[in-house]
Design an enzyme around this catalytic site. Structure first.
Site, PDB file in Angstrom:
ATOM      1  N   GLN A 157      40.263  33.463  25.671  1.00 32.78           N
ATOM      2  CA  GLN A 157      41.070  34.678  25.648  1.00 32.78           C
ATOM      3  C   GLN A 157      40.716  35.557  24.448  1.00 32.78           C
ATOM      4  O   GLN A 157      40.622  36.791  24.560  1.00 32.78           O
ATOM      5  CB  GLN A 157      42.561  34.333  25.604  1.00 32.78           C
TER       6      GLN A 157
ATOM      7  N   LYS B  83      32.826  51.253  56.853  1.00 32.36           N
ATOM      8  CA  LYS B  83      31.711  50.340  57.092  1.00 32.36           C
ATOM      9  C   LYS B  83      31.472  49.524  55.836  1.00 32.36           C
ATOM     10  O   LYS B  83      31.371  50.096  54.738  1.00 32.36           O
ATOM     11  CB  LYS B  83      30.447  51.116  57.465  1.00 32.36           C
TER      12      LYS B  83
ATOM     13  N   HIS C  47      33.598  24.645  32.949  1.00 37.81           N
ATOM     14  CA  HIS C  47      33.798  23.482  32.098  1.00 37.81           C
ATOM     15  C   HIS C  47      32.554  22.593  32.032  1.00 37.81           C
ATOM     16  O   HIS C  47      31.894  22.340  33.044  1.00 37.81           O
ATOM     17  CB  HIS C  47      34.974  22.657  32.614  1.00 37.81           C
TER      18      HIS C  47
ATOM     19  N   THR D 164      32.561  54.181  62.408  1.00 39.54           N
ATOM     20  CA  THR D 164      31.958  53.421  61.319  1.00 39.54           C
ATOM     21  C   THR D 164      30.438  53.411  61.441  1.00 39.54           C
ATOM     22  O   THR D 164      29.731  53.272  60.438  1.00 39.54           O
ATOM     23  CB  THR D 164      32.502  51.977  61.277  1.00 39.54           C
TER      24      THR D 164
ATOM     25  N   ARG E  46      33.024  22.821  21.114  1.00 38.84           N
ATOM     26  CA  ARG E  46      32.852  22.607  22.550  1.00 38.84           C
ATOM     27  C   ARG E  46      31.816  23.576  23.093  1.00 38.84           C
ATOM     28  O   ARG E  46      31.506  24.601  22.484  1.00 38.84           O
ATOM     29  CB  ARG E  46      34.168  22.810  23.295  1.00 38.84           C
TER      30      ARG E  46
END
Length: 297
Positions: A219, A11, A247, A56, A176
């Site tokens: 990263q 479920k 972005h 279920t 940035r």
């Protein structure tokens, strides 16, 4: 000759809310629970024999009943998931169960200058996630996590000296906006004494790392977040991140006679870079069934 491969059923998304009235002020536990069972259920696929199938609907009813029967465990999704997993692996034909829980935080509303004991607002900051996997022979794996945690830093982020070829158009930058929406799961190689406190320490460690790290790439920041989480919580064997790069593009306001020294941006929702990775201790075993098969993050 076709053969039946791996199957599972259960479920999905059982929404259950428990109001804790045994305390004043009241408290709320708000969960979205999905249960998947696998085991000796081939006959229902091959011949339509349902004699081994736990319905279920019964799975849904169990989740709802355990919101009461599990007592204080329902307050903590990892403990709630363990209670459910241990119950379902008690069904003879069930060989493995996976319980996935999304937990939605609530905050108290203010009234007359102080938090009201019985009034709440849903906190939209992020969702706490939990996955508990248990096998019939008693093996247990618990992962905690978070999704929807949006973070942004307005400077201290660079991206340059990357590989270029004929289709590369992205300009290099030494300053940035860096923003992402963190989805993360971490495997408890050793269960903490307090899952709630441990979860708070992990969130604090990853957000502190994001804030304080001068980034040369998302990263690199991902790795630093993982390093700081492992340092803050020794029982975690592995943490996985999925970080979309949200972005922010600097707008050209010169047609309006305006300068824009890094102040006004367009937030673009797609396409987006997607950075994913794992940070793990070099002395921990493979997490095995802790994470969903076929789902790296």
């Amino acid at each position: 000759m076709p053969v039946l491969g791996h199957t599972q059923y259960g479920k999905a998304e059982v929404r259950v809310v428990r109001i804790h009235r045994d305390t004043d002020p009241h408290e709320i536990s708000d969960h979205n629970v999905s249960v998947a069972l696998s085991g000796d259920f081939a006959d229902t696929h091959l011949s339509g024999d349902n004699s081994r199938v736990l319905t279920t609907d019964a799975v849904k009813n169990t989740v709802n009943a355990f919101a009461k029967e599990a007592g204080d465990a329902v307050r903590t999704p990892e403990l709630f998931g363990l209670e459910l997993a241990r119950h379902f692996t008690g069904v003879p034909q069930v060989e493995r169960v996976r319980v996935r829980i999304e937990t939605f935080p609530w905050r108290r509303l203010d009234h007359a200058g102080r938090p009201h004991p019985h009034a709440f607002a849903r906190d939209g900051g992020h969702v706490r996630t939990t996955t508990v996997t248990r096998t019939a022979d008693g093996g247990e794996w618990v992962t905690s996590g978070v999704k929807g945690l949006v973070v942004l830093k307005s400077t201290d982020s660079e991206f340059h000296t990357f590989y270029t070829e004929r289709y590369t158009t992205l300009p290099e930058t030494t300053d940035r906006v860096m923003a992402t929406e963190v989805t993360s799961q971490w495997w408890h190689a050793e269960a903490p004494d307090d899952f709630d406190a441990a979860h708070a320490r992990v969130i604090e460690a990853m957000t502190s790392a994001f804030a304080g790290h001068h980034s040369l790439a998302l990263q690199q920041t991902l790795y630093e977040m993982g390093v700081q989480v492992l340092a803050a919580q020794p029982g975690i064997g592995e943490i996985r991140f999925s970080l979309p790069n949200k972005h922010h593009f600097l707008l050209d306001l010169s047609p309006f006679g305006l300068k824009n020294p890094g102040e006004v941006f367009h937030a673009d929702d797609r396409p987006y870079g997607l950075i994913e990775g794992t940070v793990r201790r070099d002395d921990t075993p493979d997490p095995g069934l802790a994470f969903d098969p076929g789902q790296a993050w």
